[in-house]
Design a protein around this motif. Sequence first.
Motif, short mmCIF file in Angstrom:
data_model
loop_
_atom_site.label_atom_id
_atom_site.label_comp_id
_atom_site.label_asym_id
_atom_site.label_seq_id
_atom_site.Cartn_x
_atom_site.Cartn_y
_atom_site.Cartn_z
N HIS A 1 0.86 -1.19 0.00
CA HIS A 1 0.00 0.00 0.00
C HIS A 1 0.90 1.24 0.00
O HIS A 1 1.40 1.65 1.05
CB HIS A 1 -0.92 0.01 1.23
CG HIS A 1 -1.91 -1.10 1.25
ND1 HIS A 1 -3.04 -1.10 0.46
CD2 HIS A 1 -1.95 -2.26 1.95
CE1 HIS A 1 -3.74 -2.21 0.67
NE2 HIS A 1 -3.10 -2.93 1.58
N GLN B 1 0.17 4.24 -0.12
CA GLN B 1 -0.36 5.33 0.69
C GLN B 1 0.05 5.20 2.16
O GLN B 1 -0.08 6.16 2.92
CB GLN B 1 -1.89 5.36 0.60
CG GLN B 1 -2.45 5.51 -0.80
CD GLN B 1 -2.76 4.15 -1.42
OE1 GLN B 1 -2.11 3.16 -1.10
NE2 GLN B 1 -3.73 4.12 -2.33
N TRP C 1 -9.22 7.90 5.41
CA TRP C 1 -8.75 6.89 6.35
C TRP C 1 -7.82 7.51 7.38
O TRP C 1 -7.26 8.59 7.17
CB TRP C 1 -8.06 5.73 5.63
CG TRP C 1 -6.84 6.13 4.84
CD1 TRP C 1 -5.60 6.44 5.31
CD2 TRP C 1 -6.76 6.27 3.42
NE1 TRP C 1 -4.74 6.76 4.29
CE2 TRP C 1 -5.43 6.66 3.11
CE3 TRP C 1 -7.68 6.10 2.37
CZ2 TRP C 1 -5.02 6.88 1.80
CZ3 TRP C 1 -7.25 6.33 1.08
CH2 TRP C 1 -5.94 6.71 0.81
N LEU D 1 -8.02 2.51 -1.31
CA LEU D 1 -6.83 1.89 -0.74
C LEU D 1 -6.61 0.50 -1.32
O LEU D 1 -5.47 0.11 -1.64
CB LEU D 1 -6.97 1.81 0.78
CG LEU D 1 -5.68 1.74 1.60
CD1 LEU D 1 -4.82 2.94 1.35
CD2 LEU D 1 -6.01 1.64 3.08
N HIS E 1 -3.65 -1.22 -4.10
CA HIS E 1 -2.81 -2.22 -3.43
C HIS E 1 -1.97 -2.97 -4.45
O HIS E 1 -2.48 -3.47 -5.45
CB HIS E 1 -3.68 -3.20 -2.66
CG HIS E 1 -2.91 -4.33 -2.06
ND1 HIS E 1 -3.17 -5.64 -2.36
CD2 HIS E 1 -1.86 -4.34 -1.20
CE1 HIS E 1 -2.33 -6.43 -1.70
NE2 HIS E 1 -1.53 -5.66 -1.00
#
Length: 645
Positions: free
Chosen positions: A551, A553, A568, A628, A632
């Motif tokens: 991920h 992010q 998130w 998200l 991935h």
Amino acid sequence: MVVCGDDALAHRLAAELHDVYRAGVTVVIPGGVPLAERTGQRLAGGRAATLVGRLTAAVGRVPLPRQSVADGDPDAAVRVMEAPALDDDVLTEAGAEGATALALVHDDDETNIHAALRARRLNPRLRLVIRLYNRKLGQHLEELLDQAARVADPGIDPAELDAATTVLSDADTVAPALAATAIAGTSKVVQADGLLLRAAERTPPGRDEVADPGLCTLALLSSTTSDPGGSEGSDSSGDDGPRLLPGDEEVDAATGRGTVVLEAVSSTGPPLPPRRLGSRRVPLASLLSRRLRWSVTGLAIAVLALAIASWYFTEADPLHAAYLTVLDVLAIDDPALDETAGRKILQLLSGLAGLLLLPVLVAAALEGLGTFRSASALRRPPRGLSGHVVLLGLGKVGTRVLARLRELDIPVVCVEEDPQARGVPLARRLGVPTVTGDVTQEGVLEAAKIRRAQALLALTSSDTTNLEATLYARSVKPRLRVGLRLYDDRFATAVYRTLRAAHPQAVTRSRSVSTLAAPAFAGAMMGRRILGAIPVERRILIFAALHVAGHPQLEGRTVAEAFEPGAWRVIALDTAEPADRQRDLAAAPPYDGAVREPALVWEPHPGYVLRAQDRVVLAITRQGLGELLAGHVPTGAQGPQGADR
């Protein structure tokens, strides 16, 4: 998603998957004719049409005309088919070979197990969610099905295999919410690593007040009105809707708006009685009555006074004087014929004390014998008990709630009509006071000390019994916190609104087991990454456990940098080694007396840099979860081509 079942849990689960996670759902209900005898029709008339109507009402919209659903339109949001048995042909027709997840939620454990074995053989990569009450059998079944998937498809991703099979019990999944109802007055809870978390609404602080942020601020409400126990069914029509996961500056700048904060649920009741959970020891208060203890104490003081007087008048050694006094009390010393007058008087007084001691010793022996004989019997509520939870019903749900309340060190008094009920052995083993009798009969709730209780949980299998007990308890104690189990969700909503209107100062929660259990089953179907979902007015906030690896992010960023307002937020960090991590953070801990140290660290340091091997717990919106997961990159994948969508 494929859901197999024909009870309220199956209906609510299909609605949850469709409404919350926007997933296409195929529901398989029992009935109809064998597949070989059909003429291409997927539904056998009225029963399936009735289920479509129920699903439509549960979802809250009309997704498609009934005919298109009945004809098996592949674009239908909710498709229903009817089959007499879950054989290979039925599972294939339902799409199990290409489905993401299959939920088996029949009431019959044997039916669910047989279908799970067939489904695993058809699709090794299928995510299975199975409804079973037996925990030990569920653990063995998980291992068996995971091993079968590993053998059938050696190339399966270990991360995918970790969530391949999940065995859940509706009783286990609703226990945290019902326990939180008794403790905190709300069912908006999430369980993570054995810790119970609730989303609590806070009113705007006054001019000189400081707001309590809890673990973190989850949302800014669109209205300043709030319910102390968590507003249920709130329908705000303000121009400025709720803001999920606001930034710190946005929270500080917001004035006149309530907030939803995340906080841990802990016990607020009195300490536990001397007998601890799982202990075999019997306290002195149970062994000897209060009058007998006072009698023994008085005789001991009298003997001590006689020993001191004997030492003073005879001028003998203190130890020898005490020895002579004991002999006189037990009437085994020689008469003091040639002794002084003081010695004779003391011997007579000692003999009188010995006469008084004899019935006391006999009474102590009889009481002790009776106590040990009834050590395996159910305890009665002690006289001074107060601030406890009265739990009605020790069936499947009541047993799990009882274990959960005692894990949280909450004093409990149980009421059960059937002495052979499922939860009676657990209550006996834990030493929980239990009243045996019909709760609708006069005097039963009084025996459970309802006037001094802090909450009532009515969890019997009868709606009328639960409602009658609740109304009677409210007449005795109007401000009593009440949570009652009702089968039908619409009936539960009507009861909740009526009780809230009649008793506005008291916290009332009425919930059906299927409504509380459906989010956990839906989260398991989405993968074990989903811990739960909490409604905030008309929006949904999801709690998920994700591995940082893959991920972009999250990986390589600090906790503060990984926070995306409105999408998130990292709220916890799993500090356990990858090999020692709990497989399912949302699983209810089995009650075996063992204490396991939690591995989650809440409110991690904002400067901590997230590594690839870390696992984090996120509070995330539905749109943020999609973003998200869409971004991935699995381990070993190169570039966007490896994106797991």
